[in-house]
Design an enzyme around this catalytic site. Structure first.
Site, mmCIF file in Angstrom:
data_model
loop_
_atom_site.group_PDB
_atom_site.id
_atom_site.type_symbol
_atom_site.label_atom_id
_atom_site.label_comp_id
_atom_site.label_asym_id
_atom_site.label_seq_id
_atom_site.Cartn_x
_atom_site.Cartn_y
_atom_site.Cartn_z
ATOM 1 N N HIS A 117 0.817 -1.218 0.000
ATOM 2 C CA HIS A 117 0.000 0.000 0.000
ATOM 3 C C HIS A 117 0.852 1.270 0.000
ATOM 4 O O HIS A 117 0.384 2.335 0.382
ATOM 5 C CB HIS A 117 -0.963 0.003 1.204
ATOM 6 C CG HIS A 117 -2.059 -1.016 1.080
ATOM 7 N ND1 HIS A 117 -2.844 -1.416 2.144
ATOM 8 C CD2 HIS A 117 -2.503 -1.726 0.008
ATOM 9 C CE1 HIS A 117 -3.718 -2.334 1.727
ATOM 10 N NE2 HIS A 117 -3.528 -2.540 0.442
ATOM 11 N N GLU A 141 -7.484 -10.203 17.991
ATOM 12 C CA GLU A 141 -8.799 -10.855 18.018
ATOM 13 C C GLU A 141 -9.046 -11.514 16.668
ATOM 14 O O GLU A 141 -8.366 -11.185 15.697
ATOM 15 C CB GLU A 141 -9.886 -9.816 18.305
ATOM 16 C CG GLU A 141 -9.873 -8.693 17.315
ATOM 17 C CD GLU A 141 -10.713 -7.486 17.732
ATOM 18 O OE1 GLU A 141 -11.156 -6.760 16.841
ATOM 19 O OE2 GLU A 141 -10.911 -7.306 18.960
HETATM 20 C C1 BJW Z 1 -3.507 -5.913 17.006
HETATM 21 C C2 BJW Z 1 -3.012 -5.084 17.975
HETATM 22 C C3 BJW Z 1 -1.899 -5.545 18.660
HETATM 23 C C4 BJW Z 1 -4.692 -4.086 17.137
HETATM 24 N N1 BJW Z 1 -1.369 -6.732 18.368
HETATM 25 N N2 BJW Z 1 -2.979 -7.099 16.725
HETATM 26 C C5 BJW Z 1 -13.799 -7.246 -3.197
HETATM 27 C C6 BJW Z 1 -12.693 -7.859 -3.760
HETATM 28 C C7 BJW Z 1 -11.586 -7.102 -4.152
HETATM 29 C C8 BJW Z 1 -11.543 -5.733 -3.941
HETATM 30 C C9 BJW Z 1 -12.653 -5.136 -3.367
HETATM 31 C C10 BJW Z 1 -13.748 -5.863 -3.007
HETATM 32 N N3 BJW Z 1 -14.653 -5.025 -2.507
HETATM 33 C C11 BJW Z 1 -14.134 -3.778 -2.541
HETATM 34 C C12 BJW Z 1 -12.901 -3.807 -3.044
HETATM 35 C C13 BJW Z 1 -12.000 -2.653 -3.210
HETATM 36 C C14 BJW Z 1 -11.242 -2.185 -2.006
HETATM 37 C C15 BJW Z 1 -11.639 -2.890 -0.696
HETATM 38 O O1 BJW Z 1 -11.064 -3.864 -0.295
HETATM 39 N N4 BJW Z 1 -12.632 -2.359 -0.016
HETATM 40 C C16 BJW Z 1 -13.084 -2.992 1.247
HETATM 41 C C17 BJW Z 1 -13.297 -1.929 2.298
HETATM 42 C C18 BJW Z 1 -14.254 -3.879 0.971
HETATM 43 N N5 BJW Z 1 -9.827 -2.414 -2.238
HETATM 44 C C19 BJW Z 1 -9.124 -1.585 -3.000
HETATM 45 O O2 BJW Z 1 -9.629 -0.599 -3.537
HETATM 46 C C20 BJW Z 1 -7.663 -1.910 -3.195
HETATM 47 N N6 BJW Z 1 -7.383 -1.978 -4.589
HETATM 48 C C21 BJW Z 1 -7.929 -2.917 -5.368
HETATM 49 O O3 BJW Z 1 -8.716 -3.754 -4.944
HETATM 50 O O4 BJW Z 1 -7.499 -2.882 -6.676
HETATM 51 C C22 BJW Z 1 -8.065 -3.850 -7.589
HETATM 52 C C23 BJW Z 1 -7.503 -5.232 -7.420
HETATM 53 C C24 BJW Z 1 -8.351 -6.324 -7.251
HETATM 54 C C25 BJW Z 1 -7.836 -7.607 -7.130
HETATM 55 C C26 BJW Z 1 -6.471 -7.804 -7.181
HETATM 56 C C27 BJW Z 1 -5.634 -6.715 -7.337
HETATM 57 C C28 BJW Z 1 -6.153 -5.437 -7.427
HETATM 58 C C29 BJW Z 1 -6.774 -0.838 -2.596
HETATM 59 C C30 BJW Z 1 -6.856 -0.810 -1.103
HETATM 60 C C31 BJW Z 1 -6.067 0.350 -0.550
HETATM 61 C C32 BJW Z 1 -6.150 0.429 0.970
HETATM 62 N N7 BJW Z 1 -5.592 1.642 1.425
HETATM 63 C C33 BJW Z 1 -5.538 1.913 2.864
HETATM 64 C C34 BJW Z 1 -5.177 3.405 3.082
HETATM 65 C C35 BJW Z 1 -3.945 3.859 2.330
HETATM 66 C C36 BJW Z 1 -2.691 3.801 3.148
HETATM 67 C C37 BJW Z 1 -2.777 4.597 4.447
HETATM 68 O O5 BJW Z 1 -3.281 5.730 4.455
HETATM 69 O O6 BJW Z 1 -2.292 4.102 5.479
HETATM 70 O O7 BJW Z 1 -4.603 1.029 3.482
HETATM 71 S S1 BJW Z 1 -7.071 1.579 3.703
HETATM 72 C C38 BJW Z 1 -6.335 0.993 5.185
HETATM 73 O O8 BJW Z 1 -6.781 -0.366 5.383
HETATM 74 C C39 BJW Z 1 -4.824 0.952 4.924
HETATM 75 C C40 BJW Z 1 -4.468 -0.404 5.481
HETATM 76 O O9 BJW Z 1 -3.267 -0.874 4.914
HETATM 77 C C41 BJW Z 1 -5.672 -1.246 5.140
HETATM 78 C C42 BJW Z 1 -5.806 -2.505 5.975
HETATM 79 O O10 BJW Z 1 -6.017 -2.203 7.328
HETATM 80 P P1 BJW Z 1 -5.432 -3.159 8.475
HETATM 81 O O11 BJW Z 1 -3.961 -3.152 8.429
HETATM 82 O O12 BJW Z 1 -6.088 -4.476 8.392
HETATM 83 O O13 BJW Z 1 -5.886 -2.345 9.782
HETATM 84 P P2 BJW Z 1 -7.207 -2.477 10.656
HETATM 85 O O14 BJW Z 1 -7.287 -1.279 11.520
HETATM 86 O O15 BJW Z 1 -8.378 -2.768 9.820
HETATM 87 O O16 BJW Z 1 -6.982 -3.772 11.555
HETATM 88 C C43 BJW Z 1 -6.009 -3.812 12.565
HETATM 89 C C44 BJW Z 1 -6.020 -5.190 13.215
HETATM 90 O O17 BJW Z 1 -4.972 -5.254 14.169
HETATM 91 C C45 BJW Z 1 -7.330 -5.515 13.969
HETATM 92 O O18 BJW Z 1 -7.771 -6.821 13.625
HETATM 93 C C46 BJW Z 1 -6.926 -5.481 15.452
HETATM 94 O O19 BJW Z 1 -7.618 -6.419 16.254
HETATM 95 C C47 BJW Z 1 -5.459 -5.824 15.383
HETATM 96 N N8 BJW Z 1 -4.656 -5.273 16.460
HETATM 97 N N9 BJW Z 1 -3.834 -3.945 18.044
HETATM 98 C C48 BJW Z 1 -1.983 -7.485 17.404
HETATM 99 N N10 BJW Z 1 -1.355 -4.792 19.670
#
Ligand code: BJW
Length: 235
Positions: A110, A205
């Site tokens: 990302h 979790e």
């Molecule tokens: C702990 C802890 C501790 C806490 N110890 N654990 C269906 C299929 C395919 C795609 C889509 C779909 N439906 C929709 C889409 C499109 C979309 C998408 O997925 N949307 C969903 C919301 C449904 N995806 C996209 O648009 C992506 N591009 C794309 O799909 O292109 C086409 C393609 C398709 C197929 C193949 C290839 C390409 C792009 C996604 C871009 C995401 N960008 C972000 C922001 C930009 C960067 C930034 O500003 O930082 O990236 S969004 C945000 O979420 C960020 C993160 O990297 C990402 C994931 O979040 P993460 O890391 O999981 O964080 P949290 O907060 O959700 O979870 C934290 C976890 O940690 C929790 O479980 C806690 O319990 C745990 N935790 N403390 C251990 N101490």
């Protein structure tokens, strides 16, 4: 996990950096509780209000200066150094804590906070300072075409071919600190399972993808990741 693995892919998310003081996105009080992702993490939001988006990422980029890798990042770097097989880290995080801990085989799918992308000439630059609509591209010299080098919703994550190829060959897939909400990263566990890999979740979790993992350990990353790494290194 019975046999010793030889090819490992490790996916990390915001949870691995949480204990370093980096906000997660979807936990209570997380980033998406404070700002609307449509305003700051989509190309449309950037086109509407570039200053708002620059401010959001400038603040997070400044935040890199006050944080350090934690025991989980450090344990993973040790795994890469001491493991006899092949390890690839794929992080969704845009912070630089894996590399500061010493990890080298790392994909920032990302993007990276400390990089700028020139949308005019396509050059990606190291960028540690604030960015605004007047920032100048060091490659083409144009003004007003730089953006944070991060992947927003609707954009293609980086190095997908390299990631898919590594998952297709891996015999152990580990997902750490990610909620499993965002694709394509959320689908990697199914790809790994299809490839015959053992799949492990290490998270605070159960994630959205919990049912796809063969093994799971729940707790803080700084506690459960070092234990898991020692288990792999110990054979
Ligand atoms: C702990 C802890 C501790 C806490 N110890 N654990 C269906 C299929 C395919 C795609 C889509 C779909 N439906 C929709 C889409 C499109 C979309 C998408 O997925 N949307 C969903 C919301 C449904 N995806 C996209 O648009 C992506 N591009 C794309 O799909 O292109 C086409 C393609 C398709 C197929 C193949 C290839 C390409 C792009 C996604 C871009 C995401 N960008 C972000 C922001 C930009 C960067 C930034 O500003 O930082 O990236 S969004 C945000 O979420 C960020 C993160 O990297 C990402 C994931 O979040 P993460 O890391 O999981 O964080 P949290 O907060 O959700 O979870 C934290 C976890 O940690 C929790 O479980 C806690 O319990 C745990 N935790 N403390 C251990 N101490």
């Amino acid at each position: 996990m019975t046999d010793k693995p030889s090819r490992i892919v490790i996916l990390t998310g915001a949870g691995i950096s949480a204990e370093s003081g980096v906000d997660t996105f979807r936990d209570e009080g997380g980033i998406w509780a404070k700002v609307d992702y449509r305003d700051v993490a989509t190309p449309e939001g950037f086109a509407r209000n570039p200053s708002l988006v620059h401010d959001f990422y400038n603040q997070r980029r400044q935040g890199l200066k006050g944080i350090q890798p934690n025991a989980a990042h450090i344990a993973l770097a040790k795994l890469e150094r001491e493991f006899s097989g092949n390890v690839l880290f794929v992080t969704q995080n845009i912070d630089d804590l894996h590399e500061r801990a010493g990890s080298q085989r790392l994909v920032h799918m990302h993007g990276e906070l400390a990089r700028a992308l020139c949308v005019r000439c396509g050059t990606r630059h190291g960028w540690r300072e604030d960015m605004d609509a007047f920032s100048i591209c060091g490659a083409c010299g144009s003004t007003g075409h730089l953006r944070p080098d991060v992947v927003w919703f609707g954009e293609m994550p980086y190095q997908m071919e390299r990631i898919s190829a590594a998952i297709a060959l891996c015999d152990l897939f580990v997902s750490i600190g990610t909620s499993g909400n965002v694709y394509p990263a959320a689908g990697f566990v199914e790809e790994a399972k299809f490839a015959g890999a053992h799949t492990v979740e290490l998270n605070l979790e159960p994630s959205e993808g919990r049912s796809h993992f063969a093994e799971a350990h729940y707790g803080k990353a700084t506690e459960i990741v070092p234990v898991f790494v020692e288990r792999i290194l110990g054979g």
